[in-house]
Every structure is written in C-alpha cells, then in structure tokens.
Design a protein around this motif. Structure first.
Motif, mmCIF file in Angstrom:
data_model
loop_
_atom_site.group_PDB
_atom_site.id
_atom_site.type_symbol
_atom_site.label_atom_id
_atom_site.label_comp_id
_atom_site.label_asym_id
_atom_site.label_seq_id
_atom_site.Cartn_x
_atom_site.Cartn_y
_atom_site.Cartn_z
ATOM 1 N N ARG A 52 0.838 -1.202 0.000
ATOM 2 C CA ARG A 52 0.000 0.000 0.000
ATOM 3 C C ARG A 52 0.871 1.249 0.000
ATOM 4 N N ALA A 53 0.463 2.196 -0.834
ATOM 5 C CA ALA A 53 1.184 3.474 -0.941
ATOM 6 C C ALA A 53 0.142 4.578 -1.072
ATOM 7 N N GLY A 54 -0.236 5.189 0.050
ATOM 8 C CA GLY A 54 -1.289 6.197 0.022
ATOM 9 C C GLY A 54 -2.595 5.534 -0.363
ATOM 10 N N GLY A 55 -3.265 6.047 -1.388
ATOM 11 C CA GLY A 55 -4.524 5.483 -1.851
ATOM 12 C C GLY A 55 -4.354 4.462 -2.946
ATOM 13 N N ALA A 56 -3.097 4.063 -3.219
ATOM 14 C CA ALA A 56 -2.819 3.091 -4.279
ATOM 15 C C ALA A 56 -2.304 1.793 -3.678
ATOM 16 N N ASN A 118 -5.958 1.577 -7.541
ATOM 17 C CA ASN A 118 -6.379 2.311 -6.348
ATOM 18 C C ASN A 118 -6.995 1.363 -5.328
ATOM 19 N N SER A 119 -6.998 1.785 -4.090
ATOM 20 C CA SER A 119 -7.734 1.038 -3.069
ATOM 21 C C SER A 119 -9.213 1.385 -3.226
#
Length: 165
Positions: A52-56, A118-119
């Motif tokens: 996970r990297a921020g909202g991605a 994206n998440s």
C-alpha cells in the motif's frame, strides 16, 4: 615520435567504437553484454504481495530467469486481468511513462515490473475480481496467465521492468 602513441591510441579507440558500438572507457556496470531476449519459456512469472502506498496498491510482477544463461528484458510488459473463463475484464494496464532500460537477467535472478491500482476507499468503482493476471513479457507475443485474485479499482498501470532492489 611523442605524438605517434596518442594518435595510435585514438585511432584504435575510434576503430573499436566504429566496429562494436562500444563506448571507450565505459564501466562494466553500464555496458551490458549481448544477451537474447527472455522468452516466456525462459521465465517463471508470479505476482508478489500487495504494498500500500497512500490510496494506491502496488503489486510487483516477478520475472525469474529459469535458464542456465543470461537473458534480457527491455520495456513494459503487457498486463490485463481475466476471469475464470480467461476473458479479459476491462482494459489492459496503461504504461506509467517511466523511462525504460535493458535489464540483464542472470540465471535464477528475479526482476520486477509494478502493477498499480487504487484502493476501494479511493476509487469505489471497481471491476469484478479477477481469477488470473495475464502477462506478456516485454517484446513477447506470448502471454502467461498467473492465478491471482485482483480487484482493479480506478487506475490500472504498469511500470517498465527493472532490476529488483
């Protein structure tokens, strides 16, 4: 006579450059030896765990050389997700636009390309969950389907192949 030796060296260097395309004075790490392009049959493909990297969410695609010789990969793999009947779900991953380079893959070495989506919290409009991730190694017309349940939400990108960190 003192000019003869430097001139001879310069002529020899120019001849080497003209016949091989090599850069005189290039270091071992920047001058890749010639190697055939890695084929699907030369590689074991897998999808690594999500990061996970921020909202991605990033998913590394792992390309492991299973041969006894070096091979090379250059550029972006083709990537899509498919259902249980091997039908594509939505569009293929788009390229990130990052610069490409030739990556030499030694026997048993693994290199990566990164899929990104994206998440659900950022992009709630998601595709149905896949059964497979279909991967075409760079410069290959042959794909392999990797069994992997992936839900693409919003963006779907792929990076070029690069040496693993």
């Amino acid at each position: 006579m003192s000019n003869v030796l430097p001139r001879a060296a310069a002529l020899a260097a120019a001849a080497l450059l003209a016949t091989t395309g090599a850069l005189v004075g290039a270091t071992q790490s920047s001058a890749l030896p010639m190697a055939p392009t890695c084929r699907v049959a030369d590689l074991e493909l897998a999808v690594g765990g999500p990061q996970r990297a921020g909202g991605a969410i990033d998913y590394p695609i792992l390309f492991t050389n299973t041969t006894g010789h070096n091979c090379a990969l250059r550029g972006y793999p083709g990537v899509s997700v498919t259902d249980a009947r091997h039908r594509q779900i939505g569009t293929s991953a788009i390229r990130t636009g990052e610069p490409i380079s030739t990556v030499l893959v030694a026997p048993d070495e693994t290199v990566t390309a990164v899929m990104r989506t994206n998440s659900r919290s950022v992009a709630p409009n998601c595709r149905p969950k896949s059964t497979y991730v279909k991967v075409y190694p760079p410069n290959s017309g042959v794909a392999e389907e990797i069994s992997y349940a992936l839900r693409v939400c919003g963006m779907f990108e792929i990076s070029p192949v690069e040496a693993a960190d």
